[in-house]
Design an enzyme around this catalytic site. Structure first.
Site, PDB file in Angstrom:
ATOM      1  N   LYS A  63     -24.774   6.061  11.652  1.00 27.30           N
ATOM      2  CA  LYS A  63     -23.323   6.207  11.798  1.00 27.30           C
ATOM      3  C   LYS A  63     -22.731   4.804  11.930  1.00 27.30           C
ATOM      4  CE  LYS A  63     -20.010   8.747  14.762  1.00 27.30           C
ATOM      5  NZ  LYS A  63     -19.883   9.582  15.976  1.00 27.30           N
TER       6      LYS A  63
ATOM      7  N   SER B  58     -17.273  13.802  15.114  1.00 29.12           N
ATOM      8  CA  SER B  58     -16.935  12.637  14.337  1.00 29.12           C
ATOM      9  C   SER B  58     -18.074  12.108  13.478  1.00 29.12           C
ATOM     10  CB  SER B  58     -16.497  11.513  15.284  1.00 29.12           C
ATOM     11  OG  SER B  58     -17.570  11.147  16.130  1.00 29.12           O
TER      12      SER B  58
ATOM     13  N   SER C 106     -19.718  15.322  19.002  1.00 29.49           N
ATOM     14  CA  SER C 106     -19.663  14.653  17.697  1.00 29.49           C
ATOM     15  C   SER C 106     -20.969  14.633  16.921  1.00 29.49           C
ATOM     16  CB  SER C 106     -19.167  13.211  17.861  1.00 29.49           C
ATOM     17  OG  SER C 106     -17.777  13.197  18.034  1.00 29.49           O
TER      18      SER C 106
END
Ligand SMILES: [Zn+2]
Lengths: 486, 490
Positions: free
Chosen positions: A81, A156, A180
């Site tokens: 990420k 997210s 997330s």
């Protein structure tokens, strides 16, 4: 990906590479061609460097040929990420304010992945500074759900979830502040784990809300998630909140079953979700009971307060964590007529709407005169939730619930409705507030073919038991699919 | 705290048109550790700008603080020396924007400081309460380019982050200080404590010791606390004294006009010798303090606190007590204050412990050694004692002793060899008498005035004799002979 190295799970893939049945270059080439095929449709990545990937693969192959190499992730593709700092790739946290920033150091998790000889595929898309539940808040692009390109992958960590779900990477890391990792895992039909707070080092994770953030794995199987968590889970002296001591072995929990485990179905969580999701959770509960677990319904009223406490605490910490983006030392700078003007212009142009919304919320909640009313109350609520969990875990080993109240929603559907967007996290937030681990395991699809995730929750440092339950849940999901004839 | 004031305190008191001063001081001291508070960068003064920096102290995204254990030990040491309660404490974030503050917040301690509720006894006998002594990080150093030295008028500013993250202890006194002189006494004594503990080099000019003063006034005899102003930029004891005096008078004048000061931060302007408004509290930052989530609570163990307590030696108070006790009632207060300096004290203690008369040891330390200590590269404590021993047994004169001490500072040579090379042997009394008589007959006019009672000419004759004997004569013997000669003339 059919039949190629990307069809293998991480454990088998690294084994095959070690035994020289597949070269790392073959793996890397498979990744590149999969990305060339899928990425234009999905948009999971913010940074890709195929050349560097192939170079690293070639280097690993040379070492393998000389027999001088080992590593638990040998030749396994891992996506990071883009809020995890990497010195050889840009790191943006999905924000314009960090566009083009090249960090001078590596996050601890990136180092661990590399030291176990994983190959880093690229940096994945996310809601700006991990603030969001759909990855639509990225300043750069919208990521699409591989199961239905008109829908969001969740967020997210939507880029990481989509990358694994579409086979562009075997494994991925995400960060979970209020769900997330688990929510996008659920929406994309993969496994996602939020470990105990302090289980994985946060050093090099761009902070959203420091007391809630935790890094965890995405994988297609529980076993792969266990492997990656074993790799990244260790004490780190660079993170003062890192738990001391050894982490439990997780892979060995694979075939232990759930005989005599006490599992509670949290009624407040189940009541908050769609009919289809609710039915699936109850189906999973029934199957767990058939496997020998003692399943019971339990009420946890305090968890319903989690959402409001979270949306005070997380923005409050974020408002402070994001102060460093001032245009002075790194990232975007927009000149102004005075210092204050430079600060204002830089931050006004560098941050997106959702980030600004949370900075304002958090600043307000911490302001003198409002602190007790908002931040103080939220902290008290957090303690209430922690105490309620403590009570419940006297009677239960693990808890069961949905991961997300619904399956994947349409791109744009909730974008202008922050409250309904925030509701996505209602089932996942309590674990973050308590600092507890939780895992989302795919459990079939809904009528539209969209994945449903079932969540297992445990008390602090219960990862071993949590994975024991998750292994069984995964097996039961396969059984369920056979039973209903999918 | 006793309300009755000692004579020394009376002497220091400040009264202006019916008002008295109330002052509380905030002293920031940089701690002498090898590395910074939350990272492993070197903590040194004067390095090339931005060379002692890393991702952590630059506040780069993703970095986290790790508390330096040594800082905790030094802070506890300070707390114990200031008679504080050392307890479990927490860190908070103090949020505000400024380019020298890399993270946009300073990690400090707020409602639970590591040290609280202590006191410091001053040499005058006055006791000043210590409210807290907590740990925090320093900011970078910003220099506004251009003549004004102010950010809004400069075209650009330079920032050196070497200082960012340097450990500080902020020591906050109670409003127990009632005059500029007492403020000076408090800061000197506190500085002495910090230097003696080895936690700080105490240099105000280099900024390793920084003082802010909270000043208010009230009608004499009242016990109220009125609006206070915080004065910053006090770079020396002199500016501390002047700024407090100026600010106190400013408040009094306002009250006398029927106005009142507003609570604000003010800046001491060294050139104009006045304080100016910096910003009022209304427009001041709301610091939005909250618990630092990246650090755990700091809970020093009892055994650590005990161990540190055992390491505390040589505070000014302890050193003063040692000398006062050794002197057994001899009044040498001013010399004692000089001799307890951290560089001088080891000499005087060594001499007294070696059996030198305490009076001589203190006198030579405070009068002679004090003026040469900064160049005393080679003067060891043992050589110092040797010289004093020779003087005590009258093998050399006191003026020879002074010459000898000076010489011993300059080169690494034994005392015996130095005496030899300087030809420092005390002149015998008969030779001295000859020399005195020679000088007297050389200066008949001065002599007759001396005989008539112009005492100040004593120095003239002594000086002449010393010159003639290259300092070998004993000054007190010369004086005796001169007095004898004068007595016989009368
Ligand atoms: Zn540093």
């Amino acid at each position: 990906m059919d039949g190629g190295p990307l069809a293998l799970d991480a454990c088998s893939l690294s084994e095959a590479v070690r035994n020289k049945e597949i070269s790392v270059t073959e793996v890397a080439n498979a990744v590149v061609s999969q990305i060339e095929q899928k990425e234009p449709l999905i948009g999971a990545f913010l940074h890709l460097d195929h050349e560097a990937l192939l170079e690293r693969a070639a280097l690993l192959d040379q070492k393998i040929a000389k027999g001088e190499i080992s590593g638990r992730l040998l030749g396994v593709p891992v996506a990071l990420k883009d809020n995890m700092v990497t010195s050889d790739m840009p790191t943006t946290a999905g924000s314009k304010i960090l566009e083009g920033w090249r960090p001078p150091y590596d996050s601890t998790v990136a180092k661990l992945v590399i030291s176990e000889k994983g190959i880093v595929v690229g940096k994945t898309n996310l809601d700006e500074f991990a603030m969001g539940s759909s990855t639509e808040n990225s300043a750069y692009k919208v990521t699409r759900n591989p199961h239905d390109l008109s829908r969001v992958p969740g967020g997210s960590s939507g880029g990481s979830a989509a990358a694994v779900a579409s086979g562009m990477s075997t494994l991925a890391l995400g960060s979970d502040t209020g769900g997330s990792i688990r929510q996008p895992a659920s929406l994309c039909g993969v496994v996602g784990v939020k470990p105990t707070y302090g289980y994985v080092s946060r050093y090099g994770l761009i902070a959203f809300a420091s007391s809630l953030d935790q890094i965890g794995p995405f994988a297609r199987t529980v076993k792969d998630a266990a492997l990656l968590l074993e790799v990244i889970g260790e004490h780190d002296s660079m993170d003062s909140t890192s738990i001391l001591g050894e982490r439990p072995k997780l892979l060995e929990r694979e075939a232990l079953g759930v005989q005599s485990l006490r599992i509670g179905i949290v009624s407040e969580l189940v009541d908050n979700c769609s009919v289809e999701v609710k039915e699936r959770v109850l189906a999973a509960a029934r199957l767990l009971e058939e496997s020998g677990a003692k399943v019971d319904t339990v009420s946890a009223k305090a968890v319903t307060l989690g959402l409001s406490a979270y949306y005070v605490i997380a923005p409050a910490e974020a408002s402070s964590n994001l102060s460093r983006y001032d245009g002075v030392r790194f990232g975007l700078r927009k000149d102004g007529s005075s210092l204050t003007d430079m600060f204002l212009t830089t931050r006004t142009q560098g941050f997106g709407d959702e980030v600004k919304r949370r900075i304002m919320l958090g600043t307000y909640a911490l302001s003198s005169g409002y602190y007790d009313q908002y931040y103080g109350k939220a902290l008290a609520t957090r303690q209430l939730i922690q105490r309620q969990f403590d009570e419940i875990y006297k009677d239960f080993d693990l808890l069961l619930g949905p991961t997300s109240p619904t399956t994947a929603f349409l791109v744009g559907e909730k974008f202008n409705d922050p409250m309904s967007m925030y509701m996505n996290d209602v089932c996942t937030i309590p674990s973050n507030l308590a600092g507890h681990p939780a895992i989302s395991v795919p459990f079939g699809v809904d009528q539209s073919g969209l994945p449903i995730g079932v969540q297992l929750l445990g008390p602090a440092m219960s990862e071993a038991l949590l994975f024991q339950g998750a292994f069984e849940l995964e097996r039961l999901a396969m059984q369920y699919l056979e039973d209903v004839g999918v | 705290m006793s309300k009755s004031r000692t004579a020394k305190e009376q002497e220091m008191s400040w009264v202006y048109e019916g008002y008295e001063l109330v002052v509380g001081l905030e002293v920031h001291t940089e701690l002498k550790t090898s590395s910074k508070l939350f990272c492993s960068c070197a903590n040194t003064f004067g390095s090339t700008p931005n060379t002692n920096v890393c991702p952590v102290c630059l506040g780069l995204p993703g970095t986290l603080p790790v508390l330096n254990r040594k800082v905790v030990e030094l802070a506890i040491k300070i707390g114990l020396a200031l008679n504080c309660e050392v307890r479990k404490s927490t860190f908070h974030r103090k949020n505000y924007f400024y380019p020298d503050l890399p993270k946009g917040y300073q990690i400090s301690q707020y409602d639970l400081p590591i040290n609280s509720e202590g006191y410091l006894d001053l040499p005058s006998g006055h006791r000043v309460g210590i409210e807290r002594a907590h740990i925090e990080e320093d900011t970078g150093k910003i220099t506004h380019m251009g003549s004004s030295g102010r950010m809004d008028k400069s075209s650009y500013s330079l920032i050196d982050y070497n200082r960012a993250g340097v450990p500080l202890t902020e020591i906050v006194s109670a409003p127990d200080i009632y005059s500029p002189d007492q403020a000076r006494e408090y800061v000197s004594e506190l500085r002495g404590v910090l230097v003696a503990l080895g936690v700080s080099d105490g240099r105000m000019e280099e900024g390793s010791l920084r003082v802010d003063a909270n000043v208010s006034v009230r009608p004499i005899g009242s016990s109220e606390l009125r609006t206070r102003c915080e004065i910053k930029n006090l770079n020396s004891l002199r500016s501390l004294v002047r700024a407090i005096d100026y600010e106190g008078k400013r408040h009094v004048k306002l009250y006398r006009r029927g106005e009142a000061p507003i609570q604000e931060t003010r800046h001491w302007d060294e050139n104009k010798q006045r304080t100016d408004s910096l910003r009022s509290k209304e427009e001041a930052n709301d610091y939005r303090y909250f618990l630092e989530p990246d650090l755990k609570a700091l809970a020093p163990t009892e055994s650590l606190v005990l161990q540190i307590a055992g390491e505390i030696v040589d505070t000014p108070r302890q050193k003063r007590a040692f000398l006062v006790e050794s002197l057994a009632g001899e009044e040498m207060a001013d010399q004692i204050e000089k001799a307890i300096d951290h560089e001088l004290f080891p000499y005087v203690r060594h001499a007294i412990e070696a059996g030198i008369s305490p009076r001589l040891a203190v006198a030579r330390t405070a009068n002679e050694l004090a003026s040469i200590i900064s160049d005393a590269l080679y003067l060891t404590e043992d050589r110092f004692v040797e010289v004093l021993r020779l003087e005590e047994s009258k093998e050399i004169s006191s003026s020879q002793a002074k010459v000898l001490l000076n010489a011993l500072c300059q080169q690494d040579q034994s005392v015996a060899d130095t005496i030899e090379s300087l030809d420092l042997k005390k002149a015998d009394d008969a030779h001295t008498r000859n020399m005195v008589e020679a000088v007297v007959s050389d200066s008949p006019a001065e002599w007759s005035r001396f005989v008539e009672g112009q005492e100040q000419l004593m120095g003239f004759f002594v000086g002449k004799v010393m010159k003639l004997t290259s300092g070998k004569a004993d000054g007190s013997v010369v004086k005796d002979i001169l007095l004898q000669l004068r007595a016989t003339k009368n």
